[in-house]
Enzyme design. Structure first.
Site, PDB file in Angstrom:
ATOM      1  N   LYS A  45       0.796  -1.224   0.000  1.00 43.88           N
ATOM      2  CA  LYS A  45       0.000   0.000   0.000  1.00 43.88           C
ATOM      3  C   LYS A  45       0.832   1.280   0.000  1.00 43.88           C
ATOM      4  O   LYS A  45       0.513   2.242  -0.694  1.00 43.88           O
ATOM      5  CB  LYS A  45      -0.973  -0.026   1.177  1.00 43.88           C
ATOM      6  CG  LYS A  45      -2.074  -1.058   1.000  1.00 43.88           C
ATOM      7  CD  LYS A  45      -3.091  -0.996   2.094  1.00 43.88           C
ATOM      8  CE  LYS A  45      -4.265  -1.922   1.793  1.00 43.88           C
ATOM      9  NZ  LYS A  45      -5.014  -1.551   0.574  1.00 43.88           N
ATOM     10  N   THR A 254      -6.585  -5.196  -8.742  1.00 45.63           N
ATOM     11  CA  THR A 254      -5.533  -5.086  -7.743  1.00 45.63           C
ATOM     12  C   THR A 254      -4.960  -3.668  -7.717  1.00 45.63           C
ATOM     13  O   THR A 254      -4.557  -3.131  -8.743  1.00 45.63           O
ATOM     14  CB  THR A 254      -4.388  -6.073  -8.041  1.00 45.63           C
ATOM     15  OG1 THR A 254      -4.935  -7.363  -8.267  1.00 45.63           O
ATOM     16  CG2 THR A 254      -3.412  -6.136  -6.881  1.00 45.63           C
ATOM     17  N   ASP A 258      -5.711   1.778  -3.798  1.00 44.60           N
ATOM     18  CA  ASP A 258      -4.534   2.601  -3.516  1.00 44.60           C
ATOM     19  C   ASP A 258      -4.418   3.728  -4.533  1.00 44.60           C
ATOM     20  O   ASP A 258      -4.076   4.871  -4.190  1.00 44.60           O
ATOM     21  CB  ASP A 258      -3.264   1.740  -3.548  1.00 44.60           C
ATOM     22  CG  ASP A 258      -3.265   0.661  -2.480  1.00 44.60           C
ATOM     23  OD1 ASP A 258      -3.911   0.851  -1.433  1.00 44.60           O
ATOM     24  OD2 ASP A 258      -2.613  -0.386  -2.693  1.00 44.60           O
ATOM     25  N   LYS A 291      -6.081  -2.325 -16.786  1.00 47.19           N
ATOM     26  CA  LYS A 291      -4.711  -2.776 -17.025  1.00 47.19           C
ATOM     27  C   LYS A 291      -4.348  -3.905 -16.058  1.00 47.19           C
ATOM     28  O   LYS A 291      -4.819  -3.942 -14.926  1.00 47.19           O
ATOM     29  CB  LYS A 291      -3.729  -1.619 -16.845  1.00 47.19           C
ATOM     30  CG  LYS A 291      -3.994  -0.441 -17.782  1.00 47.19           C
ATOM     31  CD  LYS A 291      -2.956   0.638 -17.586  1.00 47.19           C
ATOM     32  CE  LYS A 291      -3.177   1.794 -18.537  1.00 47.19           C
ATOM     33  NZ  LYS A 291      -2.098   2.808 -18.435  1.00 47.19           N
ATOM     34  N   GLY A 293      -1.853  -5.739 -13.550  1.00 43.02           N
ATOM     35  CA  GLY A 293      -0.754  -5.367 -12.665  1.00 43.02           C
ATOM     36  C   GLY A 293      -1.143  -4.236 -11.741  1.00 43.02           C
ATOM     37  O   GLY A 293      -2.257  -3.698 -11.797  1.00 43.02           O
TER      38      GLY A 293
END
EC number: 2.7.1.15
Length: 312
Positions: A45, A254, A258, A291, A293
């Site tokens: 994070k 993922t 953040d 995207k 990753g």
């Protein structure tokens, strides 16, 4: 004392993510086959938020502790490549930099298992030294991928210097947080919202009811709650606001949270109000999920602006 001037300070963990693909999220007790196991550009994070901010041209500094090992070297390189200051990325032979496992299903949804954070060894005095040297910064961001007590103490220190504070209570706190009147922006998701109210996840409450109760319980300035494909809602002293979702084909969620946190801070730095900032952040997060990753999904400002312009 030599003071350093930054726009944003990030206090949170660094750890290198290991990834794998799965057909679906596993049930309790199930053994599930995985494939494409790999190490990605994913730093946990603190690193994620810092790199996203750096790529948005925000002058950012990171505070944390890592080991003198390959994983620590990677984190330092990723942040420095994005223009992030790592003066207070403390290195130590006494800790090993943490790792985590991210499992991504065929719909792009993810489950994350966080390993021990090397920031467990970070001390209050190290945090105080860093913040005192950067006390003219504008925004301070923290979360609970480091020990909760350290994150909260860091936010209190930042607030004592007049720095705007942002807290993402993730991973979920293990101890009661108490009064959060020193937090200007509490940014969470709908699962975290119900958890912080100590109510079951199947409790039928509207999003407005959840954030109203969270703000009343913790006394923070503003509460912003993301709801994935349903957009987000916010509440401050002036009342509620709502951000409609941006329709995109998600391939990997993922690190979207953040990125959202970083995007709000970046927009506030640009002088926008929290309503405008949360709308921009929602679109930014929508771009990241298109995207594969984590760090690779955090686009430079020019690309983000072009994406948002294309939505109009």
């Amino acid at each position: 004392m030599i003071l350093k001037n930054f726009e944003v300070i990030v206090l949170n963990s660094h750890g290198v993510g290991q990834f794998c693909n799965i057909k679906r999220l596993p049930a309790l007790g199930e053994t599930l086959r995985a494939w494409n196991w790999r190490i990605e550009e994913d730093g946990g994070k603190g690193t994620n938020v810092s790199v996203a901010l750096g790529r948005l041209n925000i002058k950012t500094a990171y505070i944390g502790k890592v080991g003198n090992d390959l994983w620590g070297d990677l984190g330092e390189k990723w942040m420095q490549d994005a223009g992030v200051d790592t003066t207070y990325m403390y290195r130590s032979d006494e800790v090993a930099t943490g790792t985590g496992l991210v499992m991504v299903d065929e719909d792009g949804r993810n489950t994350i298992v966080d390993g021990d954070s090397s920031s467990e060894a970070l001390t209050v005095e190290e945090i105080r030294t860093a913040i005192d040297h950067m006390k003219h910064s504008k925004i301070f961001i923290t979360g609970f991928a480091i020990p909760e007590a350290l994150a909260i103490e860091g936010a209190k220190m930042a607030k004592s210097h007049g720095i705007t504070t942002m807290l993402n209570p993730s991973p979920l706190p293990e101890e009661p947080m108490g009064d959060l009147s020193f937090i200007d922006y509490l940014v969470l998701n709908d699962v975290e919202g119900k958890f912080l109210l100590d109510i079951p996840q199947n409790t039928e409450l509207t999003a407005h009811e959840i954030i109203d109760r969270v703000r009343e319980k913790y006394h923070c300035g503003s509460v912003i709650m993301t709801m994935g494909s349903k957009g987000s809602v916010g509440l401050d002293a002036e009342g509620f606001w709502q951000v409609e979702p941006t329709s995109v084909k998600a391939v990997d969620t993922t690190g979207a949270g953040d990125g959202y946190l970083a995007a709000i801070a970046a927009n506030l730095i640009q002088g926008n109000d929290i309503r405008t900032a949360s709308e921009w952040a929602s679109k930014y997060a929508s771009l990241t999920v298109t995207k594969v990753g984590t760090l690779r999904a955090y686009s430079p400002l020019k690309e983000v602006d072009e994406f948002i312009l294309g939505l109009q």
